[in-house]
Design a protein around this motif. Sequence first.
Motif, mmCIF file in Angstrom:
data_model
loop_
_atom_site.group_PDB
_atom_site.id
_atom_site.type_symbol
_atom_site.label_atom_id
_atom_site.label_comp_id
_atom_site.label_asym_id
_atom_site.label_seq_id
_atom_site.Cartn_x
_atom_site.Cartn_y
_atom_site.Cartn_z
ATOM 1 N N THR A 291 0.816 -1.192 0.000
ATOM 2 C CA THR A 291 0.000 0.000 0.000
ATOM 3 C C THR A 291 0.862 1.260 0.000
ATOM 4 O OG1 THR A 291 -1.721 1.216 1.189
ATOM 5 C CG2 THR A 291 -0.178 -0.033 2.536
ATOM 6 N N PRO A 292 0.445 2.300 -0.722
ATOM 7 C CA PRO A 292 1.213 3.550 -0.671
ATOM 8 C C PRO A 292 1.081 4.258 0.671
ATOM 9 C CG PRO A 292 -0.804 3.856 -1.932
ATOM 10 C CD PRO A 292 -0.701 2.391 -1.642
ATOM 11 N N THR A 293 -0.015 4.037 1.383
ATOM 12 C CA THR A 293 -0.228 4.688 2.680
ATOM 13 C C THR A 293 0.382 3.823 3.770
ATOM 14 O OG1 THR A 293 -2.442 3.694 2.620
ATOM 15 C CG2 THR A 293 -2.262 6.020 2.067
ATOM 16 N N GLN A 294 1.641 4.073 4.073
ATOM 17 C CA GLN A 294 2.360 3.254 5.045
ATOM 18 C C GLN A 294 1.957 3.582 6.480
ATOM 19 O OE1 GLN A 294 5.219 0.811 4.262
ATOM 20 N NE2 GLN A 294 3.679 0.842 2.657
ATOM 21 N N VAL A 295 2.002 4.856 6.806
ATOM 22 C CA VAL A 295 1.724 5.308 8.171
ATOM 23 C C VAL A 295 0.831 6.544 8.092
ATOM 24 C CG1 VAL A 295 2.722 6.289 10.281
ATOM 25 C CG2 VAL A 295 3.868 4.386 9.124
ATOM 26 N N ALA A 296 -0.223 6.565 8.895
ATOM 27 C CA ALA A 296 -1.091 7.747 8.991
ATOM 28 C C ALA A 296 -0.787 8.462 10.297
ATOM 29 C CB ALA A 296 -2.563 7.341 8.931
ATOM 30 N N ALA A 297 -0.727 9.765 10.224
ATOM 31 C CA ALA A 297 -0.241 10.547 11.355
ATOM 32 C C ALA A 297 -1.363 10.973 12.279
ATOM 33 C CB ALA A 297 0.473 11.787 10.845
ATOM 34 N N GLY A 298 -1.017 10.930 13.552
ATOM 35 C CA GLY A 298 -1.655 11.766 14.493
ATOM 36 C C GLY A 298 -2.917 11.356 15.200
ATOM 37 N N LEU A 319 0.912 6.844 15.982
ATOM 38 C CA LEU A 319 0.911 6.783 14.532
ATOM 39 C C LEU A 319 0.245 5.478 14.115
ATOM 40 C CD1 LEU A 319 4.632 7.826 13.886
ATOM 41 C CD2 LEU A 319 2.626 9.322 14.013
ATOM 42 N N LEU A 320 -0.542 5.527 13.050
ATOM 43 C CA LEU A 320 -1.256 4.342 12.586
ATOM 44 C C LEU A 320 -0.433 3.626 11.523
ATOM 45 C CD1 LEU A 320 -4.855 5.837 12.221
ATOM 46 C CD2 LEU A 320 -3.722 4.924 14.266
ATOM 47 N N GLY A 321 0.054 2.452 11.839
ATOM 48 C CA GLY A 321 0.849 1.663 10.896
ATOM 49 C C GLY A 321 -0.063 0.895 9.946
ATOM 50 N N LEU A 322 -0.629 1.590 8.958
ATOM 51 C CA LEU A 322 -1.622 0.981 8.081
ATOM 52 C C LEU A 322 -1.045 -0.201 7.299
ATOM 53 C CD1 LEU A 322 -3.323 4.222 6.711
ATOM 54 C CD2 LEU A 322 -3.901 2.899 8.756
#
Length: 422
Positions: A291-298, A319-322
Motif C-alpha cells: 500500500t502507498p499509505t504506510q503510516v497515517a499521522a496523528g 501513529l497508525l501503521g496501516l
Amino acid sequence: MNDTPLVEVPDSHLDAFRLGDPRYATDPAQIFTELRSRHGAVAPVLLAGDVPAWLVLGHREIQHVTADTATFTRNVARWRLRERLPAHWPLWPMLGGGESGAALLYTEGEEHRRRSAAVAHALDGDLLEFRARCEQFAEELVESFAADGEADLMSAYALRLPILAVGWAMGFPPERSNDLLESVTTMLSGGPDAIDAQQRLRRIGLDLVAEARRAPGNNVAGRLATHPVGLTDHQLLEDLLVVATAGHQTTGNWIGNALRLMLTDPRYTDSFARGRLPVGQALREVLWEDTPTQVAAGRWTTRPVELGNVRIPAGDMLLLGLAAANSDPAIRPLGGRALRGSQAYLSYSHGPHGCPNPAREMAETIAAAGIEVLLDSLPDLTLSSAPEELRWYPGVWIRGLQSLPVSFTPSLYTGRAPDPWS
C-alpha cells in the motif's frame, strides 16, 4: 533530515527505532515485522529530531484507536510536546502544526461530522465524466512518450495522471499542475524544504479559494465553497489542500506500486497484464501487498491507556501503521498472501476519520484508468533496471518509487500529442 534531538527522549523510547532510518524507506515491511516481533502490536518509535511516538502495528488495535475518538483524539492541542517543538520542524505539515491545524483532519465531534459530510458532498461528482477525463489525460500522457521506446513511469505517468485528474475535479488551473506536484511531493517527504513547500502549496490553494468564492463552478472547490456548512476561507483552503494532497500522493504511488509489482512479480503480471483479475480487484490486492499509505499521522491520548503490551501516558502521540496492519498475522495467516476479495485492508484508515467513499471511488477510478490505458497502449512494457536497483522516496508516510524506468516497442504514433505539462 535533521536528526538533532529536539526533546528529551523518555525512558520508554531510549532504544526505539528511528523512522528516518534508510532501511525504513527500502524495506518497511521488514521493519514492521521486526518491531512486531520485539514489541507486539504497539512499538515505540522516534521521528525527526528524536521526537517520540507510538506506532500501532496491529489490525485490531488500529480499529480500536480509530473508533475510540474520545480516548484517541485528532486534536493536536492534546499533544504534550506540541509547544516544545519549533515551527520549522519538517513533520508539522502532516501533524497539524501551524495553520494546517484548521483542516478537517484535526476536528472532532459534531464539527467533524458536519465538515466531513460537506467534503463528501463536494467530492460526489459525475463519476462517468470523471472516468472519461481520466482516460483522456492518461492517453495524452502515454502519447507524449510512446514514440521514445522508453520512459520513467513515475515522473512521466504515475505521478502526473492523478494531479491532472484531481486538479481538474477540484478546479485547479491546468498550468498549476507542475507547482502542485512539486509542492505536495516535497512537503510529504518531511525533508528540510517541507515547510517552504507547504507555504507554496497554500499560495496555490488561496488562488483556488478566491476563484471559488468569486465564481463557484461545478467542481469540488465550488461545491465546498457554497455548501451550507459555511466554511471560512481558511477552513476551505485547508480542506481543499487535504483533498489535493491525499488524492494525488496516495493514488500516484498506488499506480506506481502496482506497476512495479506487475513488472517484477509473476502473480501480478498475471493479474494485470494477462487479465487474470479485473483491474479494480488486482489494484485492491496491491493495497494488501504494498500500500502507498504506510503510516497515517496523528492520534493523541486524552488519558493514560493500555494498548497492546504498553501503557501510554496522556498526551502522547500515536501513529497508525496501516501497512503493518495489512500484514498482521492475525488477519493474514496464509503465508502472508493477500486476502482475495476482502476489503478489510486499512489503506484508507478506519473510523470517523477514514477516507470518505467518494474519495475512494475517485482514487480507484484514476488508478484503474491509468493501468488500463497504459497496458492497452504499451502491452510489452519491460523494466529497464534490476528490481533491486529501484529506489524509494524517503519519508515516513508514503511508500513510492523515485523512478520506474521501462522500455517498450515504440508506438506507431506519427507525432506527439501536446504535452499537458508544458
